[in-house]
Design a protein around this motif. Structure first.
Motif, short mmCIF file in Angstrom:
data_model
loop_
_atom_site.label_atom_id
_atom_site.label_comp_id
_atom_site.label_asym_id
_atom_site.label_seq_id
_atom_site.Cartn_x
_atom_site.Cartn_y
_atom_site.Cartn_z
N ASP A 123 -73.38 22.76 -15.87
CA ASP A 123 -73.51 23.96 -16.70
C ASP A 123 -74.80 24.04 -17.50
N ASP A 124 -75.41 22.89 -17.81
CA ASP A 124 -76.63 22.92 -18.62
C ASP A 124 -77.89 22.70 -17.78
N ALA A 125 -77.76 22.87 -16.47
CA ALA A 125 -78.92 22.69 -15.59
C ALA A 125 -79.85 23.90 -15.62
N VAL A 126 -81.09 23.65 -15.28
CA VAL A 126 -82.08 24.70 -15.09
C VAL A 126 -82.46 24.72 -13.61
N GLY B 88 -75.11 33.63 -4.40
CA GLY B 88 -74.74 34.66 -5.35
C GLY B 88 -73.90 34.14 -6.50
N ALA B 89 -73.11 33.11 -6.24
CA ALA B 89 -72.26 32.55 -7.30
C ALA B 89 -73.11 32.03 -8.45
N LEU B 90 -74.22 31.37 -8.13
CA LEU B 90 -75.10 30.87 -9.18
C LEU B 90 -75.71 32.03 -9.97
N CYS B 91 -76.13 33.08 -9.27
CA CYS B 91 -76.74 34.22 -9.94
C CYS B 91 -75.77 34.87 -10.94
N HIS B 92 -74.50 34.89 -10.61
CA HIS B 92 -73.51 35.50 -11.51
C HIS B 92 -73.08 34.55 -12.61
N ARG B 93 -73.20 33.25 -12.37
CA ARG B 93 -72.79 32.25 -13.36
C ARG B 93 -73.89 31.96 -14.37
N ALA B 94 -75.14 32.13 -13.96
CA ALA B 94 -76.29 31.70 -14.77
C ALA B 94 -76.90 32.84 -15.56
N THR B 95 -77.66 32.47 -16.59
CA THR B 95 -78.64 33.39 -17.18
C THR B 95 -79.80 33.48 -16.20
N ASP C 111 -79.56 45.32 -16.14
CA ASP C 111 -79.14 44.87 -17.47
C ASP C 111 -78.57 43.45 -17.47
N GLU C 112 -78.49 42.83 -16.30
CA GLU C 112 -78.04 41.44 -16.22
C GLU C 112 -79.20 40.46 -16.17
N LEU C 113 -80.42 40.98 -16.14
CA LEU C 113 -81.61 40.14 -16.01
C LEU C 113 -82.33 39.99 -17.34
N VAL C 114 -82.92 38.82 -17.55
CA VAL C 114 -83.72 38.51 -18.74
C VAL C 114 -85.15 38.31 -18.29
N THR C 115 -86.12 38.89 -18.99
CA THR C 115 -87.52 38.72 -18.61
C THR C 115 -88.12 37.49 -19.27
N MET C 116 -89.09 36.89 -18.58
CA MET C 116 -89.71 35.68 -19.10
C MET C 116 -90.57 35.95 -20.33
N SER C 117 -90.89 37.20 -20.61
CA SER C 117 -91.64 37.52 -21.82
C SER C 117 -90.82 37.18 -23.07
N ARG C 118 -89.50 37.30 -22.94
CA ARG C 118 -88.60 36.99 -24.06
C ARG C 118 -87.41 36.17 -23.54
N PRO C 119 -87.66 34.94 -23.15
CA PRO C 119 -86.59 34.14 -22.54
C PRO C 119 -85.48 33.81 -23.54
N ARG C 120 -84.26 34.05 -23.14
CA ARG C 120 -83.08 33.78 -23.96
C ARG C 120 -81.89 33.65 -23.03
N LYS C 121 -80.86 32.98 -23.50
CA LYS C 121 -79.65 32.89 -22.70
C LYS C 121 -78.75 34.07 -23.03
N ASN C 122 -78.20 34.69 -21.99
CA ASN C 122 -77.28 35.81 -22.22
C ASN C 122 -75.84 35.46 -21.84
N LYS C 123 -75.63 34.18 -21.50
CA LYS C 123 -74.27 33.71 -21.21
C LYS C 123 -74.28 32.19 -21.20
N ASP C 124 -73.10 31.59 -21.30
CA ASP C 124 -72.99 30.15 -21.13
C ASP C 124 -73.24 29.81 -19.66
N GLY C 125 -73.61 28.55 -19.40
CA GLY C 125 -73.84 28.14 -18.03
C GLY C 125 -75.30 27.82 -17.77
N PRO C 126 -75.65 27.61 -16.50
CA PRO C 126 -77.03 27.24 -16.15
C PRO C 126 -78.02 28.35 -16.45
#
Length: 280
Positions: free
Chosen positions: A184-187, A203-210, A234-249
């Motif tokens: 869960d804490d992997a990058v 696809g499972a990783l894409c839905h589980r991860a930020t 709206d499920e994607l985070v840009t690298m300009s402002r990296p942040r976690k939007n859910k628990d998991g990888p």
């Protein structure tokens, strides 16, 4: 007029991985907007493909010209041309493949650096320049423990279950591993493709991860990992402002953008000018 040429050795000498990472980070902090760039263009050739990747900044313009051969080695060849932004005269030429080998890992690490542990165990899929380049970039910002390199045909290392970082730098068109094995804490870093019908992670990783991307529109146009998973903007985070939007990888999916080459080429030129100031 003599135009300086920076070959692979010069690029490596002038801009080590840590400084390339910092150049990307500094550009984003200064307000560079990846969404403002133009997309790459391509043209089919009898023996492969020709790609053009132009970008401009306040001080320079540049373009990477890339060929991708259907067969042979190396399959990818490139040259980068940097122009002075004021006079529009050529300022420098670069080995485009070497520039890419440096800038792609720098972008990846800049995107995920806030989520990296001080000491990392890693699995790297791909033993080519990008796989080795990502290993060097990781080593520039963290202490590396075990690093397992997964080459073509060697299967998935058992250490994927305990890896802090998993790098995917391959030409695979289907997922390389079952993401249920990823902790869960992997990058996870996936940079092998810019094609909408190719992916390195499931696809499972894409839905589980930020999921962090360079630019949302680019990801939804070019990144098969994102597209084939059916992710929305709206499920994607840009690298300009990296942040976690859910628990998991954390998953960084990069496809490569022209602004990145320009930032790193400018940094190489500045480093050389600093080492050889005018009048010295």
């Amino acid at each position: 007029m003599t135009i300086p040429y920076y070959d692979a050795a010069a690029i490596e000498r002038l801009l080590p991985p840590r400084r390339a990472i910092e150049a990307i980070e500094d550009a984003l902090r200064a307000g560079l907007d990846p969404a403002a760039g133009v997309s790459r263009t391509s043209m089919a050739l009898p023996a492969g493909e020709l790609l053009l990747m132009p970008a401009a900044s306040a001080t320079h313009a540049g373009v990477k010209v890339v060929t991708v051969a259907d067969r042979g080695s190396p399959r990818v060849n490139a040259v980068y041309v940097l122009f002075d932004g004021g006079t529009l005269r050529p300022a420098a030429l670069f080995d485009g493949a070497a520039l890419t080998t440096l800038r792609t890992p720098a972008v990846s690490i800049a995107a995920v650096r806030p989520f990296l542990k001080p000491r990392l165990d890693a699995v790297v899929f791909g033993a080519g320049p990008q796989g080795l380049g990502h290993r060097a970039a990781l080593e520039a910002v963290a202490e590396l423990g075990t690093v397992d390199i997964a080459r073509r045909g060697t299967g998935v290392p058992a250490s994927i279950a305990t890896a802090d970082v998993i790098v995917c730098a391959t030409t695979a068109r289907e997922p390389l591993f079952d993401s249920a094995r990823v902790k869960d804490d992997a990058v996870v870093i996936a940079i092998g493709s810019h094609e909408p019908d190719a992916r390195e992670v499931d696809g499972a990783l894409c839905h589980r991860a930020t999921v962090i991307v360079e630019d949302v529109a680019t990801a939804l146009r070019e990144c098969g990992d994102v597209i084939m998973a059916g992710l929305r903007a709206d499920e994607l985070v840009t690298m300009s402002r990296p942040r976690k939007n859910k628990d998991g990888p954390v998953l960084f999916k990069g496809s490569g953008m022209a602004w990145q080459d320009l930032v790193v080429a400018q940094a190489v030129l500045r480093a050389d000018e600093g080492a050889h100031p005018v009048g010295a």
